[in-house]
Scaffold this active site. Structure first.
Site, PDB file in Angstrom:
ATOM      1  N   GLY A 173       0.851  -1.205   0.000  1.00 15.04           N
ATOM      2  CA  GLY A 173       0.000   0.000   0.000  1.00 15.04           C
ATOM      3  C   GLY A 173       0.874   1.238   0.000  1.00 15.04           C
ATOM      4  O   GLY A 173       0.709   2.132   0.834  1.00 15.04           O
ATOM      5  N   LEU A 181      -6.293  12.061   9.120  1.00 13.44           N
ATOM      6  CA  LEU A 181      -5.710  12.881   8.061  1.00 13.44           C
ATOM      7  C   LEU A 181      -6.529  12.796   6.802  1.00 13.44           C
ATOM      8  O   LEU A 181      -7.181  11.778   6.562  1.00 13.44           O
ATOM      9  CB  LEU A 181      -4.319  12.348   7.738  1.00 13.44           C
ATOM     10  N   ALA A 217      -5.599   0.232   2.181  1.00 10.91           N
ATOM     11  CA  ALA A 217      -6.970   0.685   2.431  1.00 10.91           C
ATOM     12  C   ALA A 217      -7.706   0.395   1.138  1.00 10.91           C
ATOM     13  O   ALA A 217      -7.360   0.957   0.092  1.00 10.91           O
ATOM     14  CB  ALA A 217      -7.002   2.162   2.764  1.00 10.91           C
ATOM     15  N   TYR A 244     -16.840   4.890  13.414  1.00 15.08           N
ATOM     16  CA  TYR A 244     -15.479   4.395  13.188  1.00 15.08           C
ATOM     17  C   TYR A 244     -15.119   3.269  14.164  1.00 15.08           C
ATOM     18  O   TYR A 244     -15.220   2.100  13.857  1.00 15.08           O
ATOM     19  CB  TYR A 244     -14.435   5.538  13.210  1.00 15.08           C
ATOM     20  N   LYS A 259     -10.570  -3.346  12.428  1.00 14.01           N
ATOM     21  CA  LYS A 259      -9.309  -2.964  13.093  1.00 14.01           C
ATOM     22  C   LYS A 259      -9.060  -3.846  14.322  1.00 14.01           C
ATOM     23  O   LYS A 259      -7.915  -4.165  14.635  1.00 14.01           O
ATOM     24  CB  LYS A 259      -9.314  -1.479  13.478  1.00 14.01           C
ATOM     25  N   ASP A 294      -2.807  -6.698  -7.351  1.00 10.77           N
ATOM     26  CA  ASP A 294      -3.682  -6.934  -6.199  1.00 10.77           C
ATOM     27  C   ASP A 294      -2.906  -7.613  -5.057  1.00 10.77           C
ATOM     28  O   ASP A 294      -2.608  -8.809  -5.135  1.00 10.77           O
ATOM     29  CB  ASP A 294      -4.858  -7.809  -6.653  1.00 10.77           C
ATOM     30  N   SER A 326       1.579   3.638  -2.424  1.00 14.41           N
ATOM     31  CA  SER A 326       1.510   4.697  -3.439  1.00 14.41           C
ATOM     32  C   SER A 326       0.871   5.992  -2.972  1.00 14.41           C
ATOM     33  O   SER A 326       1.011   7.025  -3.643  1.00 14.41           O
ATOM     34  CB  SER A 326       0.753   4.163  -4.661  1.00 14.41           C
ATOM     35  N   THR A 327       0.126   5.967  -1.885  1.00 13.31           N
ATOM     36  CA  THR A 327      -0.531   7.191  -1.389  1.00 13.31           C
ATOM     37  C   THR A 327      -0.555   7.140   0.146  1.00 13.31           C
ATOM     38  O   THR A 327      -0.219   6.124   0.761  1.00 13.31           O
ATOM     39  CB  THR A 327      -2.000   7.290  -1.894  1.00 13.31           C
TER      40      THR A 327
END
Ligand code: NAD
Length: 394
Positions: A48, A273, A140, A235, A244, A111, A50-51
């Site tokens: 994960g 964020l 995510a 959440y 989580k 993937d 790339s961002t």
């Protein structure tokens, strides 16, 4: 083509290649300004990458610790007349700069939930690095195709047990409204846990261990969020929070295996964020806009890169104390959770309306950060100029 932002709800469907590279450069500059991180990892796998937090983790590992990095991500590539996603351009920007600095960087766009990608990545580790001493798990995703059954699980952001009513903001149009979200069904809960829980993280760690490519005393870390009570029903106690919890249970099992070899598995609870993932959660963008206002005024505001630099430098490495909480989690959300920050947030929350949104919250800062994620609003970029959309992966 001339590339302008085109915002549709909580996503921007365009992204600017040069702006994304400039955004990555800003993060590199920040990490370098903080100086080298002692005793950091040397060979790092970021799942994960790339961002968001994963990208910032990779930048910190590379430019703060001098680490070789392998990144795994799922992004739309560009072609001659179609823009790639921001994560595609971010990765190219990162890789160019890492290699120019003499750092190894290799990328896998595919993937991460699949067995194929795990096999390819393990092969690359064997060929190029021998082993990895840090694995960052920062996925995510809205869905997961299960590698054993082929079933497609879709994650939902819903309360559990009872409806959740609160105010929310349409960040694009600046409209504050009340929403009610109906509770998730048992299947939706199970699906969300299948996507965002710990099963895939455990599969990655098992596959890496079985292949003998985990260095002794390796660390692995995955990210979580807790936040204030006002968001708990959607959440912490909602479908994503249950996922989580499952991630935390997986963490304990992975830790049990790694610790035999001096290694460790950790959950880091990060700050709220603006990210592509968080902008999709109802209510959370309004909370973030309020939080940014308060933390900027106090001088404690942090973005992804400040969070990840501090995680590496002040918790995970340099002989720092992990400062685990009662549930054995690293807390890098400490500044967000300061009682005075939360008390002020709770005071502002019920007062916010469409009319006073700009005054009581940092909606302007939210929008700025949101556009930056897609490469817009970066200094030094001429957004009126023609820009080549096609950037092949390097
Ligand atoms: P993000 O959307 O910015 O990044 C997600 C990454 O996952 C991207 O690199 C994307 O390409 C990759 N990805 C998605 N599906 C994939 C797949 N099938 N295969 C390979 N790669 C895939 O998200 P983020 O906000 O940085 O979140 C990362 C983690 O941090 C999540 O676990 C999230 O819950 C957690 N977190 C987020 C916040 C927040 O406020 N944003 C706060 C605390 C914790």
């Amino acid at each position: 083509m001339v590339i302008k932002p085109r915002v549709r709800g909580f996503v921007c469907v365009t992204s600017h290649p040069d702006g994304c590279a400039a955004h990555v450069q800003q993060q590199i500059d920040y990490v370098k300004s903080k100086g080298p991180i002692g005793d950091g990892p040397r060979r790092v796998l970021v799942i994960g990458s790339s961002t968001g937090f994963g990208l910032s983790s990779r930048i910190t590992a590379a430019f703060g610790c001098g680490a070789s990095t392998i990144g795994v991500f799922f992004e739309r590539p560009s072609d001659e007349d179609r823009l790639g996603t921001a994560g595609w351009y971010n990765t190219i920007g990162f890789t160019e700069k890492a290699r120019a600095a003499g750092l190894y960087a290799r990328n896998f766009n595919g993937d991460a939930f699949s067995d194929e990608v795990k096999t390819q990545v393990i092969q690359a580790i064997k060929e190029d690095l021998g082993s990895v001493d840090l694995v960052v798990y920062s996925l995510a995703s809205p869905r997961r195709t299960h590698p054993d059954t082929g079933a497609v699980h879709k994650s939902v952001l819903k309360p559990v047990g009872k409806p959740y009513a609160n105010r929310t903001v349409d960040t694009d149009r600046g409209l504050v409204s009340d929403i009610t979200i109906e509770p998730a069904s048992p299947d939706e809960i199970a699906d969300t846990i299948a996507v965002m829980g710990g099963d895939d993280w455990e599969r990655w760690m098992q596959a890496l261990a079985d292949a003998g490519v985990l260095a002794p005393a390796a660390t692995t870390v995955a990210y979580s969020y807790i936040g204030p009570e006002v968001t708990w029903d959607i959440y912490k106690n909602g479908t994503i929070g249950l996922a989580k919890n499952d991630l935390e249970a997986a963490c304990a099992r992975i830790h049990g295996k790694l610790s035999a070899d001096g290694g460790r598995a950790l959950i880091s609870v990060n700050k709220a964020l603006v990210s592509q993932a968080s902008s999709a959660i109802p209510v959370v963008p309004l909370y973030i806009s309020i939080l940014y206002k308060i933390m900027k005024a106090k001088g404690t505001h942090e973005g992804c890169i400040e969070q990840m630099q501090r995680l590496f430098a002040e918790r995970l490495y340099q002989g720092a104390d992990l400062q685990l909480d009662v549930a054995n989690r690293v807390r890098i959300d400490d500044l967000e959770m300061q009682p005075e920050v939360q008390a002020e947030g709770a005071k502002i929350w019920p007062q916010v309306t469409t009319e006073n949104l700009a005054e009581l919250t940092d909606i302007a800062g939210y929008r700025e950060e949101f556009l930056k994620m897609f490469g817009f609003g970066l200094p030094g970029i001429d957004y009126e100029a023609e820009c080549e959309p096609h950037r092949p992966m390097i």
